[in-house]
Design an enzyme around this catalytic site. Structure first.
Site, PDB file in Angstrom:
ATOM      1  N   TYR A   1      -0.644  -0.952  10.811  1.00 16.10           N
ATOM      2  CA  TYR A   1      -1.013  -1.214   9.421  1.00 16.10           C
ATOM      3  C   TYR A   1       0.041  -0.661   8.471  1.00 16.10           C
ATOM      4  CZ  TYR A   1      -3.550  -1.079   5.000  1.00 16.10           C
ATOM      5  OH  TYR A   1      -3.912  -1.240   3.689  1.00 16.10           O
TER       6      TYR A   1
ATOM      7  N   SER B   1       0.851  -1.190   0.000  1.00 12.28           N
ATOM      8  CA  SER B   1       0.000   0.000   0.000  1.00 12.28           C
ATOM      9  C   SER B   1       0.883   1.234   0.000  1.00 12.28           C
ATOM     10  CB  SER B   1      -0.904   0.019   1.239  1.00 12.28           C
ATOM     11  OG  SER B   1      -1.591   1.256   1.352  1.00 12.28           O
TER      12      SER B   1
END
Length: 298
Positions: A175, A162
């Protein structure tokens, strides 16, 4: 005179119970693909895109696999589901076993979860589960499947990282750190596997229209309120990069802009910017959003 060829080193013994033999290429008429986290969001879109391009897909998730398998039937082919918990070694080993039985040569490591909020105030169990799914399951499953791909001399791996992993992320710390690991892991493996016929592609999506933000409790954050591209658009670009063996794919203007910001800002400024991105929008500044042009993929 040329030196004699070096003997091939024996394949490492895999941990756990013996896995079944991989079927020979002559009995595999269609390409077989494994997609983890394949029943929601980008994973579901990746499964559809691979099926549309002629792959038989092994759908792996902890819920709703039968629904997704039924949807994939519209593309033709033979698809099946496997309901497992990839946060556990047993779930990873069951996935590897079935992938070997099917002769999977395209591996999409997409399963992931987010935990939003101040680290000290979020449950430790949730944070450790994130690490087990986003990081440990990827390392474990890759290690189990790579020897067969190398023996075949052909394979494609896609690792969903990401753009969030490119900067520190207050309110989303674990995350973002997990996604930084995944990008580095994908690039490192790609270097090790050069010349083997097995390629590794890192997918770096920007904010995407999926159930992720609702499930992570982020609908009222700045990033949660941004307009977003569809998961199907991300999947098309990702599979293009995967089948061509490209090293990395970044989707969307938002994702590319975030990477550009990450390259030029000093680390304290990156953290401040990214922290604002994941912070709740003050009620006084919240503006009602226009209805979405399409429902999120699930």
């Amino acid at each position: 005179l040329a030196a004699p060829p070096r003997p091939r080193a024996p394949r490492p013994r895999l941990p756990g119970p013996p896995l079944p033999p991989r079927p020979p290429a002559c009995v595999r008429d269609r390409a077989n693909a494994l997609v983890t986290g394949a029943t929601s969001g980008i994973g579901r879109a990746l499964a559809h895109e691979l099926a549309r391009r002629g792959h038989d897909v092994l759908v792996v998730a902890d819920r709703d696999v039968d629904v997704t398998v039924g949807e994939l039937a519209a593309h033709g082919g033979t698809h099946e589901g496997l309901t497992v918990d990839l946060t556990t070694p047993r779930g990873v080993e069951a996935t590897a076993r079935r992938a070997r039985e099917l002769g999977v040569s395209t591996v999409v490591l997409n399963a992931g979860v987010g935990v939003h909020g101040a680290y000290a105030r979020t449950p430790l169990e949730a944070q450790l589960r994130l690490v087990d799914l986003n990081v440990r399951s990827v390392a474990h499953l890759t290690h189990l499947l790579l020897p067969d791909l190398l023996a075949e001399g052909h394979g494609r791996l896609l690792v969903t990282a990401s753009v969030a992993g490119e900067m520190p992320a207050p309110h989303f710390a674990t995350y973002a750190a997990s996604k930084a690991f995944l990008r580095s892991f994908a690039w490192s493996l790609r270097g090790e596997l050069a010349g083997t016929g097995v390629t590794v592609t890192a997918l770096l999506p920007g904010p995407t229209r999926t159930p992720f933000f609702r499930e992570a409790g982020m609908e009222r954050t700045h990033v949660g309120r941004l307009p977003k591209p569809s998961a199907a658009a991300v999947a098309r670009q990702a599979v293009d990069a995967l089948v061509h063996g490209r090293p990395e794919v970044v989707h969307g203007l938002q994702g590319k802009a975030m990477l550009a910001v990450a390259r030029v800002l000093p680390q304290p400024a990156r953290a401040a910017f990214h922290g604002w991105f994941y912070a709740p929008v003050p009620p006084s500044l919240a503006v009602p959003r226009a209805p979405s042009s399409g429902s999120p993929l699930r």
